[in-house]
Scaffold this motif. Structure first.
Motif, PDB file in Angstrom:
ATOM      1  N   ALA A 189      22.129  -9.734 -24.107  1.00 53.37           N
ATOM      2  CA  ALA A 189      23.478  -9.876 -24.652  1.00 53.37           C
ATOM      3  C   ALA A 189      24.539  -9.689 -23.574  1.00 53.37           C
ATOM      4  N   ILE A 190      24.296  -8.775 -22.642  1.00 51.49           N
ATOM      5  CA  ILE A 190      25.280  -8.524 -21.574  1.00 51.49           C
ATOM      6  C   ILE A 190      25.397  -9.741 -20.662  1.00 51.49           C
ATOM      7  N   THR A 191      24.252 -10.303 -20.275  1.00 51.31           N
ATOM      8  CA  THR A 191      24.274 -11.504 -19.432  1.00 51.31           C
ATOM      9  C   THR A 191      24.928 -12.670 -20.156  1.00 51.31           C
ATOM     10  N   ALA A 192      24.645 -12.794 -21.455  1.00 48.65           N
ATOM     11  CA  ALA A 192      25.268 -13.859 -22.238  1.00 48.65           C
ATOM     12  C   ALA A 192      26.777 -13.673 -22.311  1.00 48.65           C
ATOM     13  N   LEU A 193      27.238 -12.423 -22.415  1.00 48.09           N
ATOM     14  CA  LEU A 193      28.678 -12.155 -22.460  1.00 48.09           C
ATOM     15  C   LEU A 193      29.347 -12.531 -21.136  1.00 48.09           C
ATOM     16  N   ILE A 194      28.686 -12.183 -20.029  1.00 56.32           N
ATOM     17  CA  ILE A 194      29.233 -12.543 -18.714  1.00 56.32           C
ATOM     18  C   ILE A 194      29.295 -14.070 -18.563  1.00 56.32           C
ATOM     19  N   THR A 195      28.240 -14.730 -18.998  1.00 48.70           N
ATOM     20  CA  THR A 195      28.208 -16.197 -18.917  1.00 48.70           C
ATOM     21  C   THR A 195      29.293 -16.809 -19.794  1.00 48.70           C
ATOM     22  N   PHE A 196      29.534 -16.207 -20.964  1.00 46.57           N
ATOM     23  CA  PHE A 196      30.585 -16.716 -21.852  1.00 46.57           C
ATOM     24  C   PHE A 196      31.968 -16.541 -21.234  1.00 46.57           C
ATOM     25  N   ILE A 197      32.175 -15.438 -20.539  1.00 44.96           N
ATOM     26  CA  ILE A 197      33.461 -15.236 -19.853  1.00 44.96           C
ATOM     27  C   ILE A 197      33.654 -16.294 -18.770  1.00 44.96           C
ATOM     28  N   ILE A 198      32.578 -16.564 -18.026  1.00 48.43           N
ATOM     29  CA  ILE A 198      32.643 -17.623 -17.006  1.00 48.43           C
ATOM     30  C   ILE A 198      32.946 -18.969 -17.650  1.00 48.43           C
ATOM     31  N   VAL A 221      39.421 -23.094 -19.069  1.00 47.29           N
ATOM     32  CA  VAL A 221      40.840 -23.035 -18.691  1.00 47.29           C
ATOM     33  C   VAL A 221      41.082 -23.831 -17.416  1.00 47.29           C
ATOM     34  N   LEU A 222      40.157 -23.697 -16.457  1.00 46.63           N
ATOM     35  CA  LEU A 222      40.277 -24.462 -15.215  1.00 46.63           C
ATOM     36  C   LEU A 222      40.207 -25.955 -15.478  1.00 46.63           C
TER      37      LEU A 222
END
Length: 226
Positions: A186-195, A201-202
């Motif tokens: 879940a933590i890795t998925a959250l980081i990937t979702f933030i990216i 946005v970019l």
């Protein structure tokens, strides 16, 4: 994850009939002509942005070049709105098709070159041979300058296609990775979702910047030939 990576770039069809033309015409509905004495906020902001962009882009042009203002503003509005609409889920982006971008770039480039040959014949032909060129190098320089001139519309189209396609592919890959990581970490998925959010946005910025760059380069070609 088994979906073909390039499925979103194929021309959509409905009942076996291509609907690319309808998709291309759809952005024109987002810019209604103001018919009121006092416009609403959205129309006022739209007109202000158009006036600001046209003033900045046409500042370097003479009277002949300024006759292209309507065409250039229509071009930047069309490309920008098409790129933004392509960021919606399950949508199709016409500007990812090299054939369409060449269809925009070649006529505009040919129009600027034809105007230069008609109004500034000597100056336009002088670009093929810089002053003071040694005689043995004349044939080589003429060939090089001719190739550089003919490659301009291809560079316009490839630049727009590559930037929009690369952004869509990255969003697709990172989005798929986020879904796959939800059940693993879940933590890795959250980081990937933030990216993924930052990349989206970019991509909004890239969609507008590429529309501006495409139109600006056409404007510079026009300036060199007027």
């Amino acid at each position: 994850m088994n979906e073909n990576l390039f499925t979103s770039f194929t021309s959509p069809t409905m009942m076996g009939l291509p609907i690319v033309t309808l998709i291309i015409l759809f952005p024109s509905m987002l810019f209604p002509s103001p018919g009121r004495l006092i416009n609403n906020r959205l129309t006022s902001i739209q007109q202000w942005l158009i006036q600001l962009t046209s003033k900045q882009m046409m500042l370097i042009h003479n009277h002949k070049g300024q006759t292209w203002t309507l065409m250039l503003m229509s071009l930047i509005m069309f490309i920008g709105s098409t790129n933004l609409l392509g960021l919606l889920p399950h949508s199709f982006t016409p500007t990812t098709q090299l054939s369409m971008n060449l269809g925009m770039a070649i006529p505009l480039w040919a129009g600027t070159v034809a105007m230069g040959l008609r109004t500034k014949t000597k100056a336009s032909l002088a670009h093929f041979l810089p002053q003071g060129t040694p005689f043995p190098l004349i044939p080589m320089l003429v060939i090089i300058e001719s190739i550089s001139l003919l490659i301009q519309p291809m560079a316009l189209a490839v630049r727009l296609t590559a930037n929009i396609t690369a952004g869509h592919l990255l969003i697709h890959l990172i989005g798929g990775a986020t879904l796959a990581l939800i059940n693993i970490s879940a933590i890795t998925a959250l980081i990937t979702f933030i990216i993924l959010t930052l990349l989206t946005v970019l991509e909004f910025a890239v969609a507008l910047i590429q529309a501006y760059v495409f139109t600006l380069l056409v404007s510079l070609y026009l300036h060199d030939n007027t």
